[in-house]
Write a protein that holds these residues in place. Structure first.
Motif, PDB file in Angstrom:
ATOM      1  N   UNK A  85      45.866  43.805  37.400  1.00 49.39           N
ATOM      2  CA  UNK A  85      45.659  42.358  37.533  1.00 49.39           C
ATOM      3  C   UNK A  85      44.238  42.037  37.984  1.00 49.39           C
ATOM      4  N   UNK A  86      43.688  42.870  38.879  1.00 51.90           N
ATOM      5  CA  UNK A  86      42.353  42.627  39.426  1.00 51.90           C
ATOM      6  C   UNK A  86      41.266  42.709  38.365  1.00 51.90           C
ATOM      7  N   UNK A  87      41.472  43.475  37.299  1.00 47.07           N
ATOM      8  CA  UNK A  87      40.422  43.729  36.308  1.00 47.07           C
ATOM      9  C   UNK A  87      40.782  43.288  34.890  1.00 47.07           C
ATOM     10  N   UNK A  88      41.960  42.740  34.700  1.00 45.69           N
ATOM     11  CA  UNK A  88      42.429  42.434  33.335  1.00 45.69           C
ATOM     12  C   UNK A  88      41.625  41.348  32.641  1.00 45.69           C
ATOM     13  N   UNK A  89      40.905  40.536  33.429  1.00 45.08           N
ATOM     14  CA  UNK A  89      40.121  39.458  32.828  1.00 45.08           C
ATOM     15  C   UNK A  89      38.658  39.849  32.604  1.00 45.08           C
ATOM     16  N   UNK A  90      38.319  41.116  32.783  1.00 49.88           N
ATOM     17  CA  UNK A  90      36.957  41.570  32.520  1.00 49.88           C
ATOM     18  C   UNK A  90      36.636  41.424  31.029  1.00 49.88           C
TER      19      UNK A  90
END
Length: 312
Positions: A85-90
């Motif tokens: 979740x912390x990096x899925x929008x990179x």
């Protein structure tokens, strides 16, 4: 039609800016800013001849080098980032930037940064920058990160190199003093990231990244954090004890180290499964700690320069 043409032009401009923003995000600006700042402190503390113009170009090259490592890291880790979740929008997991674009971007930045640093400063500093990029993007990102729960300990060396690179860019030599700054960052990195890992352990488990909380559990992670804090707290004062800085820095470093140790102790004593608040508090303070240490180093160097100029 003028109105339609104007709308199309504005839309194209917004698209260009949004694409640029995605590529900037690939460089991990927050991580890059820390690398640039610690490299700047290394430059400020070093003795040597480097004109202001060359210094600006050199620090820019170090920034670009740090950005290249971030881009190559994101290129390789895209499948794993998509699971967290912390990096899925990179940029890569979200589809804003393609894998080929990210790889080319990272490689171009790497070559450019090393070449520019060699010309603006010296080949030794450029070699250190190249080593750091390779260490982080290949040794850590492509291998170490996925094979041992001590990944962040060994891989943390990459983030500790910027002050050594900055110092060498000015001095042209590998002296012992910047290695104190290296050790401070090196020993700060594990408790900093393990505090975050305690908060995001489910993310790391989903991505099958063997961070310490996932492999050894929360209690063991808190023991490791406390152990590193015990070593880091007195080490922060080493620049003062070795004569690199003045007494004011030493007192501040001791106070910051004591607070880091106190927060680590609070986290250690907090029962398992209810330690999110202390972990979050330690993670937040760890960022304050490192910036405060290096701001104090920079101020000390500035005071020394002013006093030296007045005396001369």
């Amino acid at each position: 039609m003028p109105i339609a043409d104007s709308f199309i032009a504005r839309t194209a401009l917004v698209f260009k800016f949004s694409r640029a923003a995605h590529f900037i995000a690939l460089t991990k600006p927050r991580v890059m800013s820390l690398a640039v700042f610690t490299a700047l402190v290394g430059m400020a503390l070093a003795s040597g001849e480097l004109s202001f113009g060359r210094a600006v170009i050199a620090i820019s090259a170090i920034a670009v080098g740090a950005g290249s490592a971030g881009a190559l890291n994101m290129w390789h880790d895209a499948p794993h980032d998509a699971k967290m979740a912390r990096t899925s929008k990179r940029p890569l997991p979200s589809g804003a930037v393609s894998s080929t674009e990210a790889l080319a971007f990272g490689l171009v930045l790497a070559v450019l940064s090393v070449g520019v640093l060699a010309i603006s400063a010296n080949p030794l500093a450029a070699a250190l920058l190249a080593t750091t990029i390779i260490y982080y993007s290949v040794f850590y990102t492509m291998w170490l990160k996925f094979v041992t729960p001590q990944n962040i300990v060994i891989g943390g060396a990459a983030g500790a190199f910027p002050p050594v690179i900055g110092w060498t860019a000015v001095s042209g030599t590998l002296d012992w003093e910047p290695w104190l700054l290296f050790l401070i960052i090196f020993l700060w990195t594990p408790p900093h990231f393990w505090a975050l890992a305690l908060l995001k352990s489910s993310d790391y488990a989903a991505a099958r990244i063997p961070m310490l909380p996932v492999v050894a559990g929360e209690a063991a992670t808190k023991r490791h954090i406390l152990a590193y804090a015990v070593v880091l707290a007195p080490l922060g004062a080493a620049p003062w004890l070795t004569g690199l800085t003045g007494m004011a820095y030493g007192f501040l470093a001791i106070a910051l180290g004591a607070e880091f140790l106190r927060r680590s102790w609070v986290l250690f004593r907090t029962p398992v499964d209810v330690s999110r608040a202390p972990a979050k508090a330690l993670f937040g303070f760890s960022i304050v700690y490192l910036y405060a240490i290096f701001i104090a180093l920079l101020i000390d160097a500035a005071i020394g320069w002013v006093l030296g100029s007045a005396g001369g």
